[in-house]
Design an enzyme around this catalytic site. Structure first.
Site, PDB file in Angstrom:
ATOM      1  N   HIS A   1      -1.048   1.454  -4.663  1.00 29.61           N
ATOM      2  CA  HIS A   1      -1.426   2.872  -4.734  1.00 29.61           C
ATOM      3  C   HIS A   1      -0.453   3.707  -5.560  1.00 29.61           C
ATOM      4  O   HIS A   1      -0.476   4.930  -5.485  1.00 29.61           O
ATOM      5  CB  HIS A   1      -1.540   3.441  -3.315  1.00 29.61           C
TER       6      HIS A   1
ATOM      7  N   GLN B   1       0.831  -1.201   0.000  1.00 29.70           N
ATOM      8  CA  GLN B   1       0.000   0.000   0.000  1.00 29.70           C
ATOM      9  C   GLN B   1       0.868   1.255   0.000  1.00 29.70           C
ATOM     10  O   GLN B   1       0.356   2.358  -0.154  1.00 29.70           O
ATOM     11  CB  GLN B   1      -0.905   0.000   1.236  1.00 29.70           C
ATOM     12  N   ASN B   2       2.169   1.076   0.178  1.00 29.22           N
ATOM     13  CA  ASN B   2       3.085   2.214   0.260  1.00 29.22           C
ATOM     14  C   ASN B   2       3.430   2.733  -1.134  1.00 29.22           C
ATOM     15  O   ASN B   2       3.447   1.978  -2.111  1.00 29.22           O
ATOM     16  CB  ASN B   2       4.366   1.814   0.990  1.00 29.22           C
TER      17      ASN B   2
ATOM     18  N   SER C   1      -2.602  -1.250   9.351  1.00 23.88           N
ATOM     19  CA  SER C   1      -3.779  -1.319  10.219  1.00 23.88           C
ATOM     20  C   SER C   1      -4.979  -1.844   9.453  1.00 23.88           C
ATOM     21  O   SER C   1      -6.004  -2.182  10.056  1.00 23.88           O
ATOM     22  CB  SER C   1      -4.107   0.071  10.768  1.00 23.88           C
TER      23      SER C   1
ATOM     24  N   GLY D   1       0.150  -2.281  16.247  1.00 29.10           N
ATOM     25  CA  GLY D   1      -1.116  -1.859  16.833  1.00 29.10           C
ATOM     26  C   GLY D   1      -2.299  -2.654  16.322  1.00 29.10           C
ATOM     27  O   GLY D   1      -2.161  -3.714  15.700  1.00 29.10           O
TER      28      GLY D   1
END
Length: 276
Positions: A119, A101-102, A220, A246
């Protein structure tokens, strides 16, 4: 931690074709700020929306001014131990492909070969009129030449080459246009509010269909373009592992989760699998 490393190594060892999905959390160790806190809550203001970028001169001025100031953070970023470990795992046949996604280009620089940048890549700029492409580093020289006063501004770095620049610094800013046709320039990325190109999506979904397991690293999964891969894996009965410090949107779907830094976990796993 050692037990979790063993578990993740076992996960990769058991599955023939593991698809890896990476997010911003993998690149924070390279000095690139992430989008969200450990609860998955977005930091700062809402991101640029693609339709607004293309329709608003003021928004384009704001974007390029902030990008000019924030660009050095991306330009000087280097792949970290997590990126390099994934490249080694791919080379050794321990993972199949990587979908990221980076937009920072660090996977390619680390040596990952089978890669989809979901992306896009912020190191390329394209003209929306004539489709001419150029390197973002080249455009930076034009921005500095045309806006010398802003070249010395210091600002807090934000994700993806953005920076916290105050509105008063934007009034005299000269927005770059295509040198070939005068058209609007946009980084070659998928802004929020825009669709991922259909062929890129088809290719990524094919990889998910062919994989027998999914490994999520540093995401996330709050954005649906990433979360959908977990939904597809779970629906097909494919196990999911995650390395993320997280909370994720797919916590209830994940089989094995390591709430540890990727730049520590992945090299340890790669070393263990090499030894076995």
């Amino acid at each position: 931690m050692n037990e979790q490393i063993d578990q993740l190594a076992g996960f990769l060892d058991r599955h023939r074709n593991v698809l890896v999905l990476t997010g911003a959390g993998l690149s924070t160790a390279s000095g690139i700020p992430g989008y969200r806190d450990e609860e998955g809550v977005r930091r700062g203001k809402a991101p640029v929306q693609g339709p607004e970028f293309r329709s608003s001169d003021a928004l384009r001025r704001r974007y390029w001014a902030r990008s000019m100031v924030g660009w050095p953070t991306l330009a000087h970023a280097e792949p970290n131990a997590g990126h390099r470990a994934l490249a080694r795992l791919e080379s050794a046949g321990r993972v199949g492909q990587v979908i990221t996604q980076n937009v920072d280009g660090l996977h390619q620089r680390a040596g990952t070969a089978r890669l989809i940048e979901l992306h896009g890549n912020i190191h390329t700029v394209r003209c929306l009129a004539c489709e001419r492409r150029q390197h973002r580093a080249e455009l930076q020289q034009r921005l500095l030449r045309d806006n010398p006063a802003l070249g010395s501004v210091l600002a807090q770095p934000l994700p993806d080459g953005d920076a916290q620049v105050e509105p008063e610094a934007l009034e005299e800013f000269i927005v770059p246009h295509c040198e070939a046709c005068g058209g609007v320039l946009q980084p070659d990325v998928v802004f929020f509010g825009d669709n991922i190109p259909a062929e890129r999506t088809r290719h990524a979904l094919q990889w998910m269909d062919e994989a027998d397991a999914l490994l999520v690293v540093g995401s996330s999964l709050m954005v649906f373009s990433g979360f959908r891969f977990c939904k597809l894996a779970a629906a097909a009965g494919k196990p999911i592992a995650a390395v993320n410090a997280g909370k994720t949107r797919a916590d209830e779907l994940i089989t094995l989760k390591l709430a540890l830094p990727a730049q520590e976990v992945l090299p340890a796993v790669a070393g263990l699998l090499a030894a076995t």
